[in-house]
Write an enzyme that holds these catalytic residues in place. Structure first.
Site, PDB file in Angstrom:
ATOM      1  CD  GLU A 166      -5.483   0.184   6.410  1.00  0.00           C
ATOM      2  OE1 GLU A 166      -6.075   1.518   6.059  1.00  0.00           O
ATOM      3  OE2 GLU A 166      -4.419  -0.012   6.415  1.00  0.00           O
ATOM      4  CD  GLN A 213      -2.163   1.176   2.889  1.00  0.00           C
ATOM      5  OE1 GLN A 213      -1.244   1.130   3.756  1.00  0.00           O
ATOM      6  NE2 GLN A 213      -3.683   1.364   2.843  1.00  0.00           N
ATOM      7  N   GLY A 214       0.715   1.771  -0.778  1.00  0.00           N
ATOM      8  CA  GLY A 214       1.771   2.635  -1.011  1.00  0.00           C
ATOM      9  C   GLY A 214       0.694   4.920  -1.084  1.00  0.00           C
ATOM     10  CG  ASN A 223      -6.310   5.168  17.592  1.00  0.00           C
ATOM     11  OD1 ASN A 223      -5.943   4.463  17.077  1.00  0.00           O
ATOM     12  ND2 ASN A 223      -5.732   4.415  18.549  1.00  0.00           N
ATOM     13  CD  GLU A 224      -2.543  10.049  18.504  1.00  0.00           C
ATOM     14  OE1 GLU A 224      -2.930   9.958  17.035  1.00  0.00           O
ATOM     15  OE2 GLU A 224      -2.617   9.972  19.262  1.00  0.00           O
ATOM     16  CB  SER A 233       2.772   6.699   4.488  1.00  0.00           C
ATOM     17  OG  SER A 233       1.757   6.201   4.956  1.00  0.00           O
TER      18      SER A 233
END
Ligand code: FAD
Length: 389
Positions: free
Chosen positions: A243, A125-126, A372-373, A128
């Site tokens: 996801e 998975q690209g 999570n933020e 970031s």
């Protein structure tokens, strides 16, 4: 909601259990973050595929079993019960696969899904980039159409399994003048294309769990675009829903950990070790939370089967399972006391299991699949209707 399994579902469970018990490797495979382990896991995927168990809810023509999502949950329960190997192609089968089913053309489905199901092609998975992690709308990598090819430039990072994967899916800016989440397009890239350089990134344990991927005028066929030009954000949000909300972390994973935690508690008490009574409550709480997550997922799946979609509540799930996972591993290490720090290979490590390794990975749970933020921001804005900051 009726939680009784039908006779067909019970027969399915029996069949899955019998196959897994007969076929799961007797010895654990090497980590799929090593080259050797990566290939061992691919071999296991080939076996699963030959048995018809690679992706049970997919149509048979794409390498699945033609079962439904409830049967998939049952399969996952059996899979974790026997301690079967991790899924090396999880980015493909759990995330990209369902996205191709929703957005792909017939040609793309036929081209990509069967080889994904068999793990002949493993996916990374690209998303970031160095300056686009939480803020994915800040993606800078560009893909400019030139005839029937995209010319891609830029850098992706933290691509899990990227060191050995064959393909990468990612978002690229196809309109260089666009801002934020506009003008992005979802493109599937073969990692052996000229102009693509994959540099593995080692974890602290020395295994290359990730890769950074550089694109220098790399050329990728335009037919590998998934979904409409400039609307990659919407396609990616569907992938993120799979996801966070359902596929990446099925409840069986946490029920299995909760069962191991309960067994560890019972064993520790039986050995006459003093265990603070509050820990008994904490273990029971973890076990109940894993069950609650499972029941909630059965409800989600029932809704999906009646035509519903996964929405912002996927963010609630993601926070719930990632925090539960850390709590369970912390408790296990507390129960093990100083022995918890032993590596499985240490002479005195009998019975210590893989809690330490699991704990270290659990710590990453609140980061990957969107921190999570950021999930809390989504809940605040989209579920609670609070004003944007
Ligand atoms: C185990 C693991 C596997 C991964 N696999 C992949 C992969 O396969 N492919 C891929 O593309 N990426 C992958 N990632 C990367 C992951 O998606 C990013 O690390 C994540 O999105 C956070 O981005 P960042 O690291 O750039 O941190 P940053 O975005 O820089 O965030 C730093 C801190 O600031 C906080 N923060 C940022 N923005 C906000 C905000 N608006 N409000 C409140 N807090 C905020 C974050 O929560 C975090 O605590 C993986 C990461 C891990 C740990």
């Amino acid at each position: 909601m009726d939680l009784t399994f039908t006779s067909d579902q019970q027969a399915f469970r029996k069949e899955a259990r019998a196959w897994l018990e007969a076929n799961v490797p007797a010895e654990p495979l090497a980590s799929f973050d090593s080259k050797e382990g990566f290939e061992q896991h691919r071999e296991w995927e080939t076996k699963l595929h030959a048995g018809g168990w690679a992706m049970v809810p997919w149509p048979k023509e794409y390498g699945g079993r033609g079962a439904d999502l409830l049967e998939w949950l049952i399969f996952e329960e059996e899979y974790y019960r026997v301690g079967a190997p991790g899924r090396v192609n999880q980015n493909g089968i759990f995330l990209l696969g369902p996205t191709i089913m929703e957005y792909g053309t017939d040609e793309q489905k036929a081209r990509f899904l069967p080889k994904m199901a068999s793990s002949e092609e493993v996916w990374a998975q690209g998303w970031s980039e160095p300056n686009a992690g939480s803020d994915m709308a800040n993606i800078q990598a560009t893909a400019i159409l030139d005839g029937d090819e995209y010319v891609i430039n830029g850098q992706k990072t933290w691509a899990s399994r990227g060191a050995y994967a064959h393909w990468l899916f990612g978002m690229f800016r196809t309109d260089p003048d666009s801002k934020r989440h506009h003008g992005l397009t979802f493109i599937l890239c073969p990692l052996d294309a000229p102009g693509i350089t994959v540099r593995p990134i080692d974890k602290l344990n020395g295994k290359p769990a990730f890769a950074e991927v550089f694109f220098d005028n790399a050329r990728v066929k335009a037919e590998h675009r998934l979904g409409p030009v400039g609307e990659g954000w919407g396609v990616a949000m569907a992938t993120a829903g799979f996801e966070r909300g359902l596929m990446l972390r099925s409840p069986a994973r946490f029920q299995h950990t909760a069962a191991k935690l309960k067994a560890l508690y019972v064993e520790t008490v039986a050995q006459g070790v003093f265990v603070d009574p509050s820990m008994r409550d904490a273990v029971a709480r973890c076990w109940m939370d894993a069950e609650a997550y499972a029941l909630n997922t059965y409800q989600t799946v029932s809704r999906l089967l009646s035509g519903g979609k996964i929405g912002a509540e996927a963010s609630l799930n993601k926070i719930f399972w990632s925090e539960l996972d850390i709590r369970m591993h912390e408790l296990a290490l507390d129960l093990l006391g100083e022995r918890g720090e032993l590596l499985p290979s240490a002479p005195a490590a009998k019975g210590v299991g893989d809690w330490l390794e699991g704990y270290i990975f659990a710590l990453a749970g609140p980061i990957y699949a969107g921190t999570n933020e950021v999930q809390r921001n989504i809940i605040a804005e989209r579920i609670l209707g609070l004003p944007r900051k």
